[in-house]
Design a protein around this motif. Structure first.
Motif, PDB file in Angstrom:
ATOM      1  N   SER A  18      -1.084  -6.624  -6.186  1.00  0.00           N
ATOM      2  CA  SER A  18      -0.490  -5.875  -4.814  1.00  0.00           C
ATOM      3  C   SER A  18       1.069  -5.932  -5.077  1.00  0.00           C
ATOM      4  O   SER A  18       1.578  -7.025  -5.752  1.00  0.00           O
ATOM      5  N   SER A  41       4.720  -4.856  -2.386  1.00  0.00           N
ATOM      6  CA  SER A  41       5.325  -4.274  -1.333  1.00  0.00           C
ATOM      7  C   SER A  41       6.373  -3.726  -1.674  1.00  0.00           C
ATOM      8  O   SER A  41       7.440  -4.360  -1.901  1.00  0.00           O
ATOM      9  N   ARG A  70      -6.032   1.893   0.209  1.00  0.00           N
ATOM     10  CA  ARG A  70      -5.208   0.761  -0.548  1.00  0.00           C
ATOM     11  C   ARG A  70      -3.717   0.758  -0.238  1.00  0.00           C
ATOM     12  O   ARG A  70      -3.388  -0.281  -0.464  1.00  0.00           O
ATOM     13  N   GLN A 101       2.884  -0.820   1.533  1.00  0.00           N
ATOM     14  CA  GLN A 101       2.250  -1.938   1.155  1.00  0.00           C
ATOM     15  C   GLN A 101       1.081  -1.479   0.111  1.00  0.00           C
ATOM     16  O   GLN A 101       0.148  -0.491   0.507  1.00  0.00           O
ATOM     17  N   ASN A 120      -2.103  -2.380  -2.446  1.00  0.00           N
ATOM     18  CA  ASN A 120      -3.021  -3.354  -2.987  1.00  0.00           C
ATOM     19  C   ASN A 120      -4.002  -2.424  -3.858  1.00  0.00           C
ATOM     20  O   ASN A 120      -4.133  -1.471  -3.877  1.00  0.00           O
TER      21      ASN A 120
END
Length: 115
Positions: free
Chosen positions: A17, A19, A67, A82, A84
């Motif tokens: 992940s 951000s 996602r 974000q 993921n």
């Protein structure tokens, strides 16, 4: 004197992940539509996600639905992405774009997804 600055890119393994952040000066994000684009050399620029200034309506590209999440913190005048469950196909330079009467672009932040 409008300036958009992206940050948060880097190298991450598949499934990881990241951000991303986009901080604006000279305009208020809450009054504008803000979009995240991405581009890889040789490929057309792709709209990844967008968020509206009113109602917080969001849209996502089919390739990232489920996602990625776009959000806004009006107090900090910052928009986030974000990301993921990242895939190698997500590797690109990610750009923040804000639209009022015209559009403004940040410098981009590189995201690389690789083992």
């Amino acid at each position: 004197q409008v300036q958009l600055v992206e940050s948060g890119g880097g190298l991450v393994q598949p499934g990881g992940s990241l951000s991303l952040s986009c901080v604006a000066s000279g305009l208020t994000f809450s009054r504008s539509v803000v979009k995240w684009y991405r581009q890889t050399p040789g490929k057309e620029r792709e709209l990844v996600a967008s968020i509206r200034g009113t109602g917080d309506t969001t849209t996502y590209a089919d390739s990232v639905k489920g996602r990625f999440t776009i959000s806004r913190d009006s107090t900090k005048n910052t928009v986030y992405l974000q990301m993921n469950s990242l895939k190698p196909e997500d590797t690109a330079v990610y750009y923040c774009n804000a639209v009022l009467l015209t559009s403004y672009w940040g410098q981009g932040t590189q995201v690389t997804v690789s083992s």
